[in-house]
Design a protein around this motif. Structure first.
Motif, short mmCIF file in Angstrom:
data_model
loop_
_atom_site.label_atom_id
_atom_site.label_comp_id
_atom_site.label_asym_id
_atom_site.label_seq_id
_atom_site.Cartn_x
_atom_site.Cartn_y
_atom_site.Cartn_z
N VAL A 1 0.86 -1.18 0.00
CA VAL A 1 0.00 0.00 0.00
C VAL A 1 0.90 1.23 0.00
CG1 VAL A 1 -1.80 1.26 1.24
CG2 VAL A 1 -1.78 -1.26 1.27
N VAL A 2 0.83 2.01 -1.08
CA VAL A 2 1.72 3.16 -1.27
C VAL A 2 0.86 4.42 -1.26
CG1 VAL A 2 3.59 4.13 -2.65
CG2 VAL A 2 3.10 1.66 -2.76
N GLU A 3 0.99 5.19 -0.19
CA GLU A 3 0.14 6.38 0.00
C GLU A 3 0.85 7.32 0.94
OE1 GLU A 3 -2.27 9.18 0.03
OE2 GLU A 3 -3.27 7.52 -0.99
N ASP A 4 1.00 8.59 0.53
CA ASP A 4 1.70 9.56 1.38
C ASP A 4 0.81 10.14 2.47
OD1 ASP A 4 1.35 12.73 -0.17
OD2 ASP A 4 0.44 10.89 -0.89
N GLU A 5 -0.50 10.10 2.30
CA GLU A 5 -1.41 10.59 3.34
C GLU A 5 -1.54 9.52 4.42
OE1 GLU A 5 -2.82 13.55 3.65
OE2 GLU A 5 -2.09 14.32 1.73
N MET A 6 -0.97 9.80 5.59
CA MET A 6 -0.86 8.80 6.65
C MET A 6 -2.20 8.17 7.03
SD MET A 6 0.72 9.06 10.50
CE MET A 6 -0.57 10.16 11.08
N LEU A 7 -3.22 8.98 7.23
CA LEU A 7 -4.50 8.43 7.69
C LEU A 7 -5.14 7.53 6.63
CD1 LEU A 7 -6.01 11.47 9.59
CD2 LEU A 7 -4.88 9.45 10.53
N ILE A 8 -5.04 7.91 5.37
CA ILE A 8 -5.58 7.07 4.29
C ILE A 8 -4.81 5.76 4.24
CG2 ILE A 8 -5.89 6.84 1.80
CD1 ILE A 8 -6.29 9.91 1.72
N ARG A 9 -3.46 5.85 4.27
CA ARG A 9 -2.63 4.65 4.20
C ARG A 9 -2.94 3.70 5.35
NH1 ARG A 9 1.85 6.95 4.76
NH2 ARG A 9 2.25 6.36 6.90
N MET A 10 -3.04 4.25 6.57
CA MET A 10 -3.32 3.41 7.74
C MET A 10 -4.69 2.77 7.65
SD MET A 10 -1.56 5.75 10.71
CE MET A 10 -2.31 4.80 12.02
N LEU A 11 -5.69 3.53 7.23
CA LEU A 11 -7.05 3.01 7.11
C LEU A 11 -7.11 1.88 6.08
CD1 LEU A 11 -10.09 3.04 7.72
CD2 LEU A 11 -10.31 4.81 5.95
N VAL A 12 -6.55 2.12 4.92
CA VAL A 12 -6.56 1.11 3.85
C VAL A 12 -5.83 -0.15 4.32
CG1 VAL A 12 -5.73 0.56 1.53
CG2 VAL A 12 -6.85 2.75 1.97
N ALA A 13 -4.64 0.03 4.88
CA ALA A 13 -3.85 -1.12 5.33
C ALA A 13 -4.60 -1.90 6.42
CB ALA A 13 -2.48 -0.67 5.83
N ASP A 14 -5.23 -1.19 7.36
CA ASP A 14 -5.97 -1.87 8.43
C ASP A 14 -7.15 -2.65 7.89
OD1 ASP A 14 -4.23 -0.96 10.36
OD2 ASP A 14 -5.56 0.62 11.12
N VAL A 15 -7.89 -2.08 6.95
CA VAL A 15 -9.04 -2.78 6.36
C VAL A 15 -8.56 -4.02 5.61
CG1 VAL A 15 -10.82 -2.60 4.57
CG2 VAL A 15 -10.58 -0.79 6.28
N LEU A 16 -7.46 -3.89 4.89
CA LEU A 16 -6.93 -5.05 4.17
C LEU A 16 -6.46 -6.13 5.14
CD1 LEU A 16 -4.97 -3.17 1.36
CD2 LEU A 16 -7.12 -4.46 1.12
N ARG A 17 -5.82 -5.73 6.23
CA ARG A 17 -5.40 -6.71 7.24
C ARG A 17 -6.61 -7.39 7.87
NH1 ARG A 17 -1.54 -2.29 8.78
NH2 ARG A 17 0.41 -2.88 7.76
N ASP A 18 -7.64 -6.60 8.18
CA ASP A 18 -8.87 -7.17 8.76
C ASP A 18 -9.51 -8.18 7.82
OD1 ASP A 18 -8.52 -5.65 11.04
OD2 ASP A 18 -10.06 -4.18 10.53
N ALA A 19 -9.31 -8.00 6.51
CA ALA A 19 -9.88 -8.90 5.51
C ALA A 19 -9.00 -10.14 5.30
CB ALA A 19 -10.09 -8.16 4.19
N GLY A 20 -7.87 -10.21 6.01
CA GLY A 20 -7.04 -11.40 5.93
C GLY A 20 -5.79 -11.27 5.09
N TYR A 21 -5.53 -10.09 4.56
CA TYR A 21 -4.33 -9.88 3.75
C TYR A 21 -3.18 -9.43 4.64
CZ TYR A 21 -7.65 -9.83 -0.11
OH TYR A 21 -8.63 -10.16 -1.00
N GLU A 22 -1.97 -9.56 4.12
CA GLU A 22 -0.81 -8.95 4.76
C GLU A 22 -0.57 -7.65 4.01
OE1 GLU A 22 3.94 -9.73 5.30
OE2 GLU A 22 2.61 -11.47 5.34
N ALA A 23 -0.45 -6.54 4.73
CA ALA A 23 -0.25 -5.24 4.10
C ALA A 23 1.08 -4.64 4.52
CB ALA A 23 -1.39 -4.29 4.46
N ILE A 24 1.87 -4.27 3.53
CA ILE A 24 3.12 -3.57 3.76
C ILE A 24 2.86 -2.12 3.34
CG2 ILE A 24 5.53 -3.36 3.05
CD1 ILE A 24 5.35 -6.38 2.27
N GLU A 25 3.27 -1.18 4.19
CA GLU A 25 3.00 0.23 3.92
C GLU A 25 4.25 0.95 3.44
OE1 GLU A 25 0.73 2.21 7.07
OE2 GLU A 25 0.26 0.22 7.86
#
Length: 131
Positions: free
Chosen positions: A17-41
């Motif tokens: 997950v490549v995103e310079d806006e911290m809150l967007i990056r964290m939200l997207v990564a958290d949702v992906l992790r909750d869905a069972g994926y591994e997310a690297i930021e």
């Protein structure tokens, strides 16, 4: 939320997950992790390229287009197409047209602002093609 279907011994898909806006990056990564994926930021295209050059196994890249540094999302996409041609890249932007992103080799495009569940659905659709 959807859950990744993991067969016996299968690992979850690894998403960059490549995103310079911290809150967007964290939200997207958290949702992906909750869905069972591994997310690297990564906070920039430059950092994403460093991660990929280091040989980190990644199954899909979800990247913003406009970011600080010398590598924007289109340059990251070009790097992936040149070096890791089979790696799917989903681009997101509030400024770029979908036609440009797709013509450059993105598998999907999400216009910002997007709904987080729409992003999850697009990721799930692309990950399902990997199996």
């Amino acid at each position: 939320m959807h859950v990744v279907n993991e067969a016996a011994g299968a690992r979850p898909a690894i998403l960059l997950v490549v995103e310079d806006e911290m809150l967007i990056r964290m939200l997207v990564a958290d949702v992906l992790r909750d869905a069972g994926y591994e997310a690297i930021e990564a906070i920039s295209g430059d950092e994403a390229i460093d991660i990929l050059r280091a040989g980190v196994a990644v199954d899909l890249v979800l990247s913003d287009v406009r970011m600080p540094g010398s590598t924007d999302g289109l340059a990251l996409l070009a790097f992936v197409r040149q070096n890791l041609a089979e790696l799917p890249v989903i681009l997101t932007s509030g400024h770029l047209s979908p036609e440009i992103a797709l013509a450059e080799g993105a598998v999907k495009f999400l216009a910002k602002p997007y709904q987080i569940l729409d992003a999850l659905a697009v990721v799930e659709q692309e990950v399902s093609k990997l199996k």
